[in-house]
Design an enzyme around this catalytic site. Structure first.
Site, PDB file in Angstrom:
ATOM      1  N   HIS A   9       0.734  -0.906   0.029  1.00  0.00           N
ATOM      2  CA  HIS A   9      -0.147   0.314  -0.458  1.00  0.00           C
ATOM      3  C   HIS A   9       0.751   0.999   0.071  1.00  0.00           C
ATOM      4  O   HIS A   9       2.034   1.099  -0.100  1.00  0.00           O
ATOM      5  CB  HIS A   9      -1.285  -0.095   1.092  1.00  0.00           C
ATOM      6  CG  HIS A   9      -1.725  -1.456   1.010  1.00  0.00           C
ATOM      7  ND1 HIS A   9      -2.732  -1.572   0.891  1.00  0.00           N
ATOM      8  CD2 HIS A   9      -1.429  -2.325   1.386  1.00  0.00           C
ATOM      9  CE1 HIS A   9      -3.082  -2.311  -0.216  1.00  0.00           C
ATOM     10  NE2 HIS A   9      -2.418  -3.515   0.689  1.00  0.00           N
ATOM     11  N   HIS A  84       1.868  -8.097   3.377  1.00  0.00           N
ATOM     12  CA  HIS A  84       0.933  -6.814   3.789  1.00  0.00           C
ATOM     13  C   HIS A  84      -0.043  -8.013   5.119  1.00  0.00           C
ATOM     14  O   HIS A  84       0.592  -8.357   5.714  1.00  0.00           O
ATOM     15  CB  HIS A  84       0.224  -7.798   2.228  1.00  0.00           C
ATOM     16  CG  HIS A  84      -0.079  -7.034   1.426  1.00  0.00           C
ATOM     17  ND1 HIS A  84      -0.961  -5.934   0.662  1.00  0.00           N
ATOM     18  CD2 HIS A  84       1.186  -7.105   0.522  1.00  0.00           C
ATOM     19  CE1 HIS A  84      -0.074  -5.619  -0.339  1.00  0.00           C
ATOM     20  NE2 HIS A  84       0.534  -6.398  -0.341  1.00  0.00           N
ATOM     21  N   GLU A 151       0.947 -12.242   3.400  1.00  0.00           N
ATOM     22  CA  GLU A 151      -0.167 -11.908   5.075  1.00  0.00           C
ATOM     23  C   GLU A 151       0.167 -12.017   5.617  1.00  0.00           C
ATOM     24  O   GLU A 151      -0.351 -13.430   6.112  1.00  0.00           O
ATOM     25  CB  GLU A 151      -1.885 -12.290   4.537  1.00  0.00           C
ATOM     26  CG  GLU A 151      -2.242 -11.454   2.591  1.00  0.00           C
ATOM     27  CD  GLU A 151      -2.636 -10.237   2.233  1.00  0.00           C
ATOM     28  OE1 GLU A 151      -2.546 -10.157   3.402  1.00  0.00           O
ATOM     29  OE2 GLU A 151      -3.682  -9.729   2.029  1.00  0.00           O
TER      30      GLU A 151
HETATM   31 ZN   LIG Z   1      -2.393  -5.084   1.199  1.00  0.00          ZN
END
Ligand SMILES: [Zn+2]
Length: 186
Positions: A9, A84, A151
């Site tokens: 991001h 992430h 993640e």
């Molecule tokens: Zn993300």
């Protein structure tokens, strides 16, 4: 070994902070840059070259920002790691690769294993969600080197304890995953 790290991001959260947990003022972009920066320091200490880029432009879609996949390809990274944090209330890490059969799949396995090995002792609920192929993720599809998207855990579940109190262990685990992969493939 040249390691390209892409915290997920937008840098500083503008215009895209990723997922957020407003109740505790937690943003994915901030966790990702924290883990990514620390991971880079550990990899440099282990003798790697590191390039780190957090940007709102992954594959050319936002020309006003530096392009992540172009930067990784031009730098001729040996491995690419995008970091992430999940949302949706689950538990534990999952690591995506272009194909489980290739080098990216092996890299994903090394990172997933190190996250579990490193963080489960702090929280037995931090469970293995596995290595998953996701060839349509643009950072996996458009990079020339073995690439993964990790993640690390869920921003809106009991994973928050691991995510906020054990960021240093997360960074160390990510770095160990990369060096494990490299030792096994060289
Ligand atoms: Zn993300």
């Amino acid at each position: 070994m040249r390691v390209f790290i892409n915290p997920g991001h937008a840098l500083g959260g503008n215009p895209d902070p990723g997922c957020v947990n407003p109740a505790i003022h937690l943003r994915e972009c901030d966790l990702a840059i924290t883990y990514g920066s620390l991971c880079g320091k550990y990899l440099e200490a282990a003798g790697c070259e590191v390039s780190l880029l957090q940007s709102h432009n992954l594959a050319g879609e936002s020309p006003g920002y530096p392009c992540v996949v172009e930067a990784a390809n031009a730098w001729e990274a040996d491995v690419f790691v995008s970091i992430h944090v999940n949302a949706g209330g689950g538990r534990g890490p999952e690591t995506y690769c272009y194909s489980k059969e290739g080098a990216g799949g092996r890299l994903a396995g090394c990172i997933q294993n190190q996250l579990l090995w490193g963080l489960c002792p702090y929280d037995r609920g931090y469970i293995d969600r596995g290595v998953k192929a996701h060839p349509s993720f643009c950072v996996l599809r458009n990079t020339n080197m073995p690439a993964v998207l990790v993640e690390v855990g869920f921003i809106d579940s009991d994973d928050v304890g691991v995510l906020t109190l054990h960021g240093d262990e997360i960074a160390r685990a990510l770095a160990r995953g990369v060096t494990d992969y490299w030792q096994r493939s060289s």
